[in-house]
Each structure stands twice: as structure tokens, then as C-alpha cells.
Enzyme design. Structure first.
Site, PDB file in Angstrom:
ATOM      1  N   HIS A  64       0.853  -1.204   0.000  1.00  0.00           N
ATOM      2  CA  HIS A  64       0.000   0.000   0.000  1.00  0.00           C
ATOM      3  C   HIS A  64       0.883   1.247   0.000  1.00  0.00           C
ATOM      4  O   HIS A  64       1.726   1.397   0.883  1.00  0.00           O
ATOM      5  CB  HIS A  64      -0.914   0.029   1.234  1.00  0.00           C
ATOM      6  CG  HIS A  64      -2.098  -0.873   1.117  1.00  0.00           C
ATOM      7  ND1 HIS A  64      -3.271  -0.647   1.790  1.00  0.00           N
ATOM      8  CD2 HIS A  64      -2.282  -2.000   0.390  1.00  0.00           C
ATOM      9  CE1 HIS A  64      -4.149  -1.584   1.489  1.00  0.00           C
ATOM     10  NE2 HIS A  64      -3.573  -2.429   0.646  1.00  0.00           N
ATOM     11  N   TYR A  78      -8.935   5.500   8.092  1.00  0.00           N
ATOM     12  CA  TYR A  78      -9.066   5.839   9.518  1.00  0.00           C
ATOM     13  C   TYR A  78     -10.095   6.960   9.604  1.00  0.00           C
ATOM     14  O   TYR A  78      -9.908   8.018   9.009  1.00  0.00           O
ATOM     15  CB  TYR A  78      -7.739   6.352  10.074  1.00  0.00           C
ATOM     16  CG  TYR A  78      -6.642   5.319  10.182  1.00  0.00           C
ATOM     17  CD1 TYR A  78      -5.895   4.926   9.072  1.00  0.00           C
ATOM     18  CD2 TYR A  78      -6.330   4.730  11.413  1.00  0.00           C
ATOM     19  CE1 TYR A  78      -4.883   3.978   9.180  1.00  0.00           C
ATOM     20  CE2 TYR A  78      -5.311   3.782  11.525  1.00  0.00           C
ATOM     21  CZ  TYR A  78      -4.610   3.410  10.395  1.00  0.00           C
ATOM     22  OH  TYR A  78      -3.607   2.467  10.514  1.00  0.00           O
ATOM     23  N   PRO A  94      -3.438   0.510  18.944  1.00  0.00           N
ATOM     24  CA  PRO A  94      -3.218   0.048  17.560  1.00  0.00           C
ATOM     25  C   PRO A  94      -3.475   1.105  16.483  1.00  0.00           C
ATOM     26  O   PRO A  94      -3.272   0.866  15.318  1.00  0.00           O
ATOM     27  CB  PRO A  94      -4.185  -1.116  17.420  1.00  0.00           C
ATOM     28  CG  PRO A  94      -5.130  -1.027  18.553  1.00  0.00           C
ATOM     29  CD  PRO A  94      -4.489  -0.234  19.620  1.00  0.00           C
ATOM     30  N   LYS A 109       1.616   0.171  15.076  1.00  0.00           N
ATOM     31  CA  LYS A 109       3.019   0.112  15.487  1.00  0.00           C
ATOM     32  C   LYS A 109       3.369  -1.104  16.343  1.00  0.00           C
ATOM     33  O   LYS A 109       4.543  -1.435  16.500  1.00  0.00           O
ATOM     34  CB  LYS A 109       3.374   1.383  16.277  1.00  0.00           C
ATOM     35  CG  LYS A 109       3.375   2.637  15.438  1.00  0.00           C
ATOM     36  CD  LYS A 109       4.471   2.615  14.379  1.00  0.00           C
ATOM     37  CE  LYS A 109       4.100   3.462  13.176  1.00  0.00           C
ATOM     38  NZ  LYS A 109       4.304   2.745  11.923  1.00  0.00           N
ATOM     39  N   TYR A 115       4.249   6.644   9.815  1.00  0.00           N
ATOM     40  CA  TYR A 115       3.376   5.509   9.484  1.00  0.00           C
ATOM     41  C   TYR A 115       4.153   4.410   8.753  1.00  0.00           C
ATOM     42  O   TYR A 115       3.987   3.216   9.053  1.00  0.00           O
ATOM     43  CB  TYR A 115       2.196   5.984   8.615  1.00  0.00           C
ATOM     44  CG  TYR A 115       1.069   4.961   8.538  1.00  0.00           C
ATOM     45  CD1 TYR A 115       0.962   4.086   7.462  1.00  0.00           C
ATOM     46  CD2 TYR A 115       0.132   4.856   9.564  1.00  0.00           C
ATOM     47  CE1 TYR A 115      -0.051   3.136   7.406  1.00  0.00           C
ATOM     48  CE2 TYR A 115      -0.891   3.907   9.511  1.00  0.00           C
ATOM     49  CZ  TYR A 115      -0.969   3.058   8.425  1.00  0.00           C
ATOM     50  OH  TYR A 115      -1.977   2.109   8.373  1.00  0.00           O
TER      51      TYR A 115
HETATM   52  P1  FAS Z   1       2.513 -11.571  21.728  1.00  0.00           P
HETATM   53  O1  FAS Z   1       1.595 -11.205  22.853  1.00  0.00           O
HETATM   54  O2  FAS Z   1       1.982 -11.628  20.335  1.00  0.00           O
HETATM   55  O3  FAS Z   1       3.144 -13.021  21.994  1.00  0.00           O
HETATM   56  C1  FAS Z   1       3.554 -13.382  23.303  1.00  0.00           C
HETATM   57  C2  FAS Z   1       3.479 -14.897  23.389  1.00  0.00           C
HETATM   58  O4  FAS Z   1       3.988 -15.285  24.665  1.00  0.00           O
HETATM   59  C3  FAS Z   1       2.052 -15.406  23.294  1.00  0.00           C
HETATM   60  O5  FAS Z   1       1.957 -16.428  22.341  1.00  0.00           O
HETATM   61  C4  FAS Z   1       1.745 -15.910  24.705  1.00  0.00           C
HETATM   62  O6  FAS Z   1       0.893 -17.051  24.700  1.00  0.00           O
HETATM   63  C5  FAS Z   1       3.126 -16.259  25.216  1.00  0.00           C
HETATM   64  N1  FAS Z   1       3.245 -16.148  26.679  1.00  0.00           N
HETATM   65  C6  FAS Z   1       2.720 -15.213  27.476  1.00  0.00           C
HETATM   66  N2  FAS Z   1       3.068 -15.457  28.762  1.00  0.00           N
HETATM   67  C7  FAS Z   1       3.843 -16.580  28.752  1.00  0.00           C
HETATM   68  C8  FAS Z   1       4.506 -17.335  29.758  1.00  0.00           C
HETATM   69  N3  FAS Z   1       4.440 -16.966  31.033  1.00  0.00           N
HETATM   70  N4  FAS Z   1       5.188 -18.433  29.389  1.00  0.00           N
HETATM   71  C9  FAS Z   1       5.271 -18.800  28.066  1.00  0.00           C
HETATM   72  N5  FAS Z   1       4.666 -18.128  27.066  1.00  0.00           N
HETATM   73  C10 FAS Z   1       3.960 -17.030  27.420  1.00  0.00           C
HETATM   74  N6  FAS Z   1      -0.619  -4.350  16.763  1.00  0.00           N
HETATM   75  C11 FAS Z   1      -0.743  -3.697  15.597  1.00  0.00           C
HETATM   76  O7  FAS Z   1       0.266  -3.231  15.065  1.00  0.00           O
HETATM   77  N7  FAS Z   1      -1.989  -3.553  15.010  1.00  0.00           N
HETATM   78  C12 FAS Z   1      -3.118  -4.098  15.574  1.00  0.00           C
HETATM   79  O8  FAS Z   1      -4.204  -3.965  15.041  1.00  0.00           O
HETATM   80  C13 FAS Z   1      -3.025  -4.796  16.790  1.00  0.00           C
HETATM   81  N8  FAS Z   1      -4.141  -5.365  17.375  1.00  0.00           N
HETATM   82  C14 FAS Z   1      -4.006  -6.036  18.565  1.00  0.00           C
HETATM   83  C15 FAS Z   1      -5.120  -6.614  19.211  1.00  0.00           C
HETATM   84  C16 FAS Z   1      -4.977  -7.294  20.433  1.00  0.00           C
HETATM   85  C17 FAS Z   1      -6.201  -7.893  21.120  1.00  0.00           C
HETATM   86  C18 FAS Z   1      -3.711  -7.374  21.046  1.00  0.00           C
HETATM   87  C19 FAS Z   1      -3.540  -8.065  22.393  1.00  0.00           C
HETATM   88  C20 FAS Z   1      -2.599  -6.802  20.422  1.00  0.00           C
HETATM   89  C21 FAS Z   1      -2.748  -6.130  19.180  1.00  0.00           C
HETATM   90  N9  FAS Z   1      -1.645  -5.557  18.519  1.00  0.00           N
HETATM   91  C22 FAS Z   1      -1.746  -4.892  17.351  1.00  0.00           C
HETATM   92  C23 FAS Z   1      -0.345  -5.635  19.077  1.00  0.00           C
HETATM   93  C24 FAS Z   1       0.205  -6.995  18.723  1.00  0.00           C
HETATM   94  O9  FAS Z   1       0.198  -7.168  17.337  1.00  0.00           O
HETATM   95  C25 FAS Z   1       1.549  -7.090  19.360  1.00  0.00           C
HETATM   96  O10 FAS Z   1       2.323  -5.922  19.134  1.00  0.00           O
HETATM   97  C26 FAS Z   1       2.295  -8.299  18.890  1.00  0.00           C
HETATM   98  O11 FAS Z   1       1.494  -9.421  19.130  1.00  0.00           O
HETATM   99  C27 FAS Z   1       3.609  -8.336  19.670  1.00  0.00           C
HETATM  100  O12 FAS Z   1       4.152  -9.587  19.501  1.00  0.00           O
HETATM  101  P2  FAS Z   1       4.892 -10.310  20.720  1.00  0.00           P
HETATM  102  O13 FAS Z   1       5.806  -9.330  21.380  1.00  0.00           O
HETATM  103  O14 FAS Z   1       5.418 -11.585  20.165  1.00  0.00           O
HETATM  104  O15 FAS Z   1       3.758 -10.574  21.813  1.00  0.00           O
HETATM  105  C1  PHB Z   2      -5.645  -4.247  11.204  1.00  0.00           C
HETATM  106  O1  PHB Z   2      -5.758  -4.512   9.997  1.00  0.00           O
HETATM  107  O2  PHB Z   2      -5.949  -5.070  12.103  1.00  0.00           O
HETATM  108  C2  PHB Z   2      -5.123  -2.886  11.609  1.00  0.00           C
HETATM  109  C3  PHB Z   2      -4.570  -2.069  10.654  1.00  0.00           C
HETATM  110  C4  PHB Z   2      -4.076  -0.822  11.020  1.00  0.00           C
HETATM  111  C5  PHB Z   2      -4.166  -0.422  12.343  1.00  0.00           C
HETATM  112  C6  PHB Z   2      -4.721  -1.250  13.312  1.00  0.00           C
HETATM  113  C7  PHB Z   2      -5.214  -2.495  12.932  1.00  0.00           C
HETATM  114  O3  PHB Z   2      -3.693   0.809  12.714  1.00  0.00           O
END
Ligand code: FAS
Ligand code: PHB
Length: 390
Positions: free
Chosen positions: A72, A201, A293, A297, A385
Site C-alpha cells: 500500500h 481511519y 493500535p 506500530k 506511518y
Molecule cells: P505476543 O503477545 O503476540 O506473543 C507473546 C506470546 O507469549 C504469546 O503467544 C503468549 O501465549 C506467550 N506467553 C505469554 N506469557 C507466557 C509465559 N508466562 N510463558 C510462556 N509463554 C507465554 N498491533 C498492531 O500493530 N496492530 C493491531 O491492530 C493490533 N491489534 C491487537 C489486538 C490485540 C487484542 C492485542 C492483544 C494486540 C494487538 N496488537 C496490534 C499488538 C500486537 O500485534 C503485538 O504488538 C504483537 O502481538 C507483539 O508480539 P509479541 O511481542 O510476540 O507478543
Molecule cells: C488491522 O488490519 O488489524 C489494523 C490495521 C491498522 C491499524 C490497526 C489495525 O492501525
């Protein structure tokens, strides 16, 4: 068991770190508390910065992303009934973002780890770090009734916001900075064509909305909702009607609705822990920081942490240099805080804050009006961005 780097967490941070280290001949073991199916069932990020896509390609994990992801070169802001395109490529000298779901990135990383004989242990319960202030730390975990042990040189806590790594650091040396936003995002995934070829957005007096996608046949939508909303109160029909009310008319008219295949409410917070390391323990990804989100980032910040940490570990094993490990926290935090600022700024500008009254809403309108009429302001948004340099 013994390895060089013990990694807690089999999300994108932990898997990408393990993959990069493997390619440089450094052994690691990933301990993940959930099953693989559970990890792959989570719907999260959708937009990848060039820094992350470059890392995935360099780690031999970019092929499916390059064939199925979408590049994009623009993103859209909607307010006052109008759509305003921010030309990312024009404003950043040709940079772009990749639309490819975090779930697919994680799936690709698991496939690569399997193909290269990587060790990822699932259903690892009660993972606990030990000896962090020694030069021979170890991890224990429970497998049924058995206590398992992994001796290692370093421990990378890639275990997310609720993980055990950060909580294992001495409380008196950890500083935590947090802002919790007074609303959540209600997200829906639907097998429908995206309403627009790029992301939208939307800022509206009824609340923020986001139109995103995973492919040409899979759409991802969000609406700002009260934190205490119950997902059961949001039928698909109610969601689609609310989304349409927050979009410009011609966009709402083009929206194809369909049954939700995933629907969830996520809270929004800004959070940073300092420092990101203590002794032989290093925090990476959501374990060390959280962003709302709005700026896309979260996943991308995890990538820059892994970039810095893997460089430091490679320098340690290849050249006996400790410099990268000593400077990891400061180096990562400099980029983290700039992404925290951008995510906070986008969130404050685009969401509805009734508590800020009429003046606050006029400030938001003025900010948006200035933004879309100033090349300098759009350049600032665009360079953040697409991702600031590592
Ligand atoms: P993660 O949380 O992805 O992974 C951590 C892992 O560690 C998990 O698999 C968990 O099961 C495991 N874990 C936890 N505790 C443990 C323990 N005690 N022992 C062993 N394993 C354990 N980011 C965006 O950029 N855009 C978005 O739209 C967006 N939406 C999101 C929506 C939600 C509901 C959440 C929670 C996050 C969102 N994020 C978004 C942020 C997300 O993408 C994170 O930045 C990304 O998952 C980060 O990756 P990790 O650091 O690997 O953490
Ligand atoms: C998504 O596609 O889940 C998404 C994209 C951009 C954002 C947040 C979420 O800023």
C-alpha cells in the site's frame, strides 16, 4: 536441556528472534505456554513496516508475504464526510507498507522454525526464569506433573504484556509508564471484499472507525466502543449500521456486509517499561511496551526490538563483544518512545473524547484540517506511518 538463548513466548517476537539467531548459528529454544492452534487463532495486527518486511525476507520467511500480501502506497483519513488520501510513497521518497496479517506472519515463522529443526515447546506451563543476575541462568516449566529445566546463556522474554519476564525483574529497578484510554476497539473479521483499496481511519462525533483488510476477500473493521461494552450486545447488524454511520456517505454506500467470522473488544493502552534488560534477561516486543493500535506500530516495534537484540547476541557470540547487550535497552527505547508518541498522537487526534468538551473537539477538527492541507504535516504522519529508521 541446554541451549544458548532461552526464549519465553512463541509469538512473532520470540519466533523471529529464534529464526534470526538460527541463521547465524546460535541455538535457541522457544517456550510457549499455549498450543500452536491457540496462538494461530489470535487476530491481531495487519500492517507491516518496511523494516519488518525486510527482516522477514532476510530471515527466509518473506516468500508467502511477497506473493499474498498487498503493498500500500497510501492511507486515508475520513472526517467531515470527506475522504483525504495521504500519499505515503510521494511523501517519503517511495516508501510503502505491506498489508499482511500478523497471524500469517506467525504461521510463516512457525513453518520456517519447523523446516529448520527449531525447538518450540508448546503448552509449557508456569515458565519461570532463574539466576538472571548470574552468568548461567535457567528456565523451568511444568509439563503435566513433571518440572522441566533449560539451562542457557541468555533469556529473551518475548512473552507479551501479561508475560512472566518483566515481572521477574526487581520491582525497585523497574520504571513503568502507562496511559489507559477510556474506550476499546470492537473488531470484526468478515469474508467480504474491502470497502476501499486502502485503509481508512475515520474520525466521527459518534466515535473512531477503521476500515482495514487481510486480502481482497477478507476485511477487518473496527469501531471505538465503551470499555464496558459486552460483545453479546453487538450483533453483526448493529456493528455494520454503526460502522456506516461513522464513514463518509459514498464509502458507507459501497460497504459490503456479511457475517462476522471473528468479533472481539480490545482495550487500548500506552505502556513502556524501563529498562528492557536486567542481568541476562532481555525484554522484546509487547513484554516491554504496548501501543494503541491506531498507528499500526505494535507488531512493528516488536520487530525493531528483535533487530537490536539479535544484533547484540550475534556480536556477543561472534566477536565476544558485550557492547550491544549493554546498549540494547537504551537503543530500543529511543525508537520505542517515538512510536509511542506517534500512536498516542494518532489516537488523541482520531478518537471521540466527550470529556474534552467542545473546545477539545474543535482542537481535533483543527488538527485534522491543518494536517490534510499541509505537506509538512502529512510528511510527518507519513514518515512515522511507514516506520522510522531502525
Ligand atoms: P505476543 O503477545 O503476540 O506473543 C507473546 C506470546 O507469549 C504469546 O503467544 C503468549 O501465549 C506467550 N506467553 C505469554 N506469557 C507466557 C509465559 N508466562 N510463558 C510462556 N509463554 C507465554 N498491533 C498492531 O500493530 N496492530 C493491531 O491492530 C493490533 N491489534 C491487537 C489486538 C490485540 C487484542 C492485542 C492483544 C494486540 C494487538 N496488537 C496490534 C499488538 C500486537 O500485534 C503485538 O504488538 C504483537 O502481538 C507483539 O508480539 P509479541 O511481542 O510476540 O507478543
Ligand atoms: C488491522 O488490519 O488489524 C489494523 C490495521 C491498522 C491499524 C490497526 C489495525 O492501525
Amino acid at each position: 536441556m541446554k541451549t544458548q538463548v532461552g526464549i519465553i513466548g512463541g509469538g512473532p517476537s520470540g519466533l523471529l528472534l529464534s529464526q534470526i539467531l538460527h541463521l547465524r548459528g546460535i541455538e535457541s529454544v522457544v517456550l510457549e505456554k499455549r498450543s500452536r492452534d491457540y496462538v494461530l487463532s489470535r487476530i491481531r495486527a495487519g500492517v507491516l513496516e518496511q523494516g519488518l518486511t525486510d527482516m522477514l525476507r532476510a530471515a527466509d520467511v518473506g516468500a508467502r508475504m511477497d506473493s499474498e500480501g498487498e503493498v500500500h502506497e497510501g492511507v486515508n483519513l475520513a472526517f467531515g464526510g470527506q475522504l483525504h488520501r495521504i500519499d505515503l510513497a510521494d511523501l517519503t521518497g517511495g516508501k510503502s507498507v505491506m498489508v499482511y496479517g500478523q497471524t500469517e506472519v506467525t504461521r510463516d515463522l512457525y513453518a520456517a522454525r519447523d523446516a529448520m529443526g527449531g525447538t518450540v515447546i508448546h503448552d509449557a506451563e508456569d515458565v519461570t526464569p532463574h539466576g538472571l543476575d548470574s552468568d548461567a541462568p535457567w528456565l523451568t516449566w511444568r509439563k503435566g506433573d513433571e518440572i522441566m529445566r533449560l539451562d542457557c546463556d541468555f533469556i529473551a522474554a518475548c512473552d507479551g504484556f501479561h508475560g512472566v519476564g518483566r515481572k521477574s525483574m526487581p520491582r525497585d529497578m523497574l520504571r513503568e509508564y502507562e496511559k489507559v484510554y477510556p474506550f476499546g476497539w470492537l473488531g470484526v473479521l468478515s469474508r467480504t471484499p474491502p470497502v476501499h483499496e486502502e485503509l481508512i481511519y475515520a474520525s466521527h462525533e459518534r466515535g473512531f472507525a477503521l476500515c482495514s483488510m487481510r486480502s481482497k476477500v477478507l476485511s477487518r473493521y473496527y469501531v471505538q466502543c465503551p470499555l464496558d461494552d459486552d460483545i453479546a450486545e453487538w450483533s453483526d447488524d448493529r456493528f455494520w449500521e454503526e460502522l456506516k454511520r461513522r464513514l463518509p456517505e459514498e464509502v458507507a454506500d459501497a460497504l459490503e456486509t456479511g457475517p462476522s467470522i471473528e468479533k472481539s473488544i480490545a482495550p487500548l493502552r500506552s505502556f513502556v517499561a524501563e529498562p528492557l534488560s536486567w542481568g541476562r534477561l532481555f525484554l522484546a516486543g509487547d513484554a516491554g511496551h504496548i501501543v494503541p493500535p491506531t498507528g499500526a506500530k505494535g507488531l512493528n516495534l516488536a520487530a525493531s526490538d528483535v533487530h537490536y537484540l539479535s544484533e547484540a547476541l550475534i556480536a556477543h557470540y561472534a566477536e565476544g563483544s558485550e557492547e550491544g547487550l549493554k546498549s540494547y535497552s537504551d537503543r530500543a527505547l529511543r525508537r520505542i518512545w517515538k512510536a509511542e508518541r506517534f500512536s498516542w498522537w494518532m489516537t488523541m487526534m482520531m478518537h471521540h473524547f466527550p470529556e474534552n468538551g467542545g473546545f477539545g473537539q474543535r482542537m481535533q477538527t483543527a488538527e485534522l484540517d491543518y494536517l490534510v492541507n499541509s505537506r509538512a504535516a502529512m510528511t510527518a504522519l507519513a514518515e512515522n506511518y511507514v516506520g522510522l529508521p531502525f
